[in-house]
Design a protein around this motif. Structure first.
Motif, PDB file in Angstrom:
ATOM      1  N   TRP A  38     125.558  85.080  -1.098  1.00 55.82           N
ATOM      2  CA  TRP A  38     124.852  83.961  -1.730  1.00 55.82           C
ATOM      3  C   TRP A  38     125.702  82.700  -1.706  1.00 55.82           C
ATOM      4  CZ3 TRP A  38     126.046  81.369  -6.384  1.00 55.82           C
ATOM      5  CH2 TRP A  38     125.098  80.439  -6.774  1.00 55.82           C
TER       6      TRP A  38
ATOM      7  N   HIS B 176     118.779  82.711  -2.815  1.00 56.60           N
ATOM      8  CA  HIS B 176     118.541  82.965  -4.225  1.00 56.60           C
ATOM      9  C   HIS B 176     118.058  84.391  -4.453  1.00 56.60           C
ATOM     10  CE1 HIS B 176     119.436  78.884  -5.202  1.00 56.60           C
ATOM     11  NE2 HIS B 176     118.684  78.499  -4.187  1.00 56.60           N
ATOM     12  N   VAL B 177     117.396  84.961  -3.483  1.00 59.46           N
ATOM     13  CA  VAL B 177     117.023  86.374  -3.566  1.00 59.46           C
ATOM     14  C   VAL B 177     118.281  87.232  -3.582  1.00 59.46           C
ATOM     15  CG1 VAL B 177     115.891  88.271  -2.341  1.00 59.46           C
ATOM     16  CG2 VAL B 177     114.753  86.044  -2.546  1.00 59.46           C
TER      17      VAL B 177
ATOM     18  N   LEU C  60     121.183  86.367  -4.744  1.00 58.23           N
ATOM     19  CA  LEU C  60     121.780  86.202  -6.065  1.00 58.23           C
ATOM     20  C   LEU C  60     121.066  87.075  -7.089  1.00 58.23           C
ATOM     21  CD1 LEU C  60     123.736  84.828  -7.994  1.00 58.23           C
ATOM     22  CD2 LEU C  60     122.055  83.017  -8.274  1.00 58.23           C
ATOM     23  N   VAL C  61     119.757  87.086  -7.062  1.00 61.26           N
ATOM     24  CA  VAL C  61     118.990  87.900  -8.003  1.00 61.26           C
ATOM     25  C   VAL C  61     119.306  89.379  -7.800  1.00 61.26           C
ATOM     26  CG1 VAL C  61     116.659  88.639  -8.626  1.00 61.26           C
ATOM     27  CG2 VAL C  61     117.160  86.205  -8.303  1.00 61.26           C
ATOM     28  N   LEU C  62     119.394  89.816  -6.561  1.00 68.43           N
ATOM     29  CA  LEU C  62     119.732  91.216  -6.292  1.00 68.43           C
ATOM     30  C   LEU C  62     121.130  91.562  -6.804  1.00 68.43           C
ATOM     31  CD1 LEU C  62     118.254  91.673  -2.712  1.00 68.43           C
ATOM     32  CD2 LEU C  62     117.379  92.609  -4.855  1.00 68.43           C
TER      33      LEU C  62
ATOM     34  N   VAL D 299     122.723  90.103  -9.324  1.00 63.36           N
ATOM     35  CA  VAL D 299     122.668  90.148 -10.787  1.00 63.36           C
ATOM     36  C   VAL D 299     122.037  91.457 -11.254  1.00 63.36           C
ATOM     37  CG1 VAL D 299     121.613  89.078 -12.813  1.00 63.36           C
ATOM     38  CG2 VAL D 299     122.702  87.653 -11.081  1.00 63.36           C
ATOM     39  N   ILE D 300     120.973  91.883 -10.597  1.00 68.11           N
ATOM     40  CA  ILE D 300     120.327  93.144 -10.957  1.00 68.11           C
ATOM     41  C   ILE D 300     121.290  94.314 -10.757  1.00 68.11           C
ATOM     42  CG2 ILE D 300     118.518  94.763 -10.272  1.00 68.11           C
ATOM     43  CD1 ILE D 300     116.750  92.291  -9.734  1.00 68.11           C
TER      44      ILE D 300
END
Length: 49
Positions: free
Chosen positions: A16, A30-31, A33-35, A37-38
């Motif tokens: 990211w 941004h996908v 980054l979300v992955l 964080v999850i």
């Protein structure tokens, strides 16, 4: 299993950051980054339980 999640999260965050600052690919970054964080949240939740 927890260390694998941390490795995946670190790789995704690095991807990211590279994409955000170097390539600027838009929504794909941004996908990632979300992955990441999850993955971190899952590792924390599984470690606490």
């Amino acid at each position: 299993m927890g260390s694998i999640l941390y490795i995946i999260a670190v790789v995704l965050v690095i991807g990211w950051l590279l994409g955000f600052f170097v390539y600027s690919l838009g929504a794909i970054i941004h996908v990632l980054l979300v992955l990441a964080v999850i993955a971190i949240l899952l590792a924390i939740i599984r470690g606490a339980a």
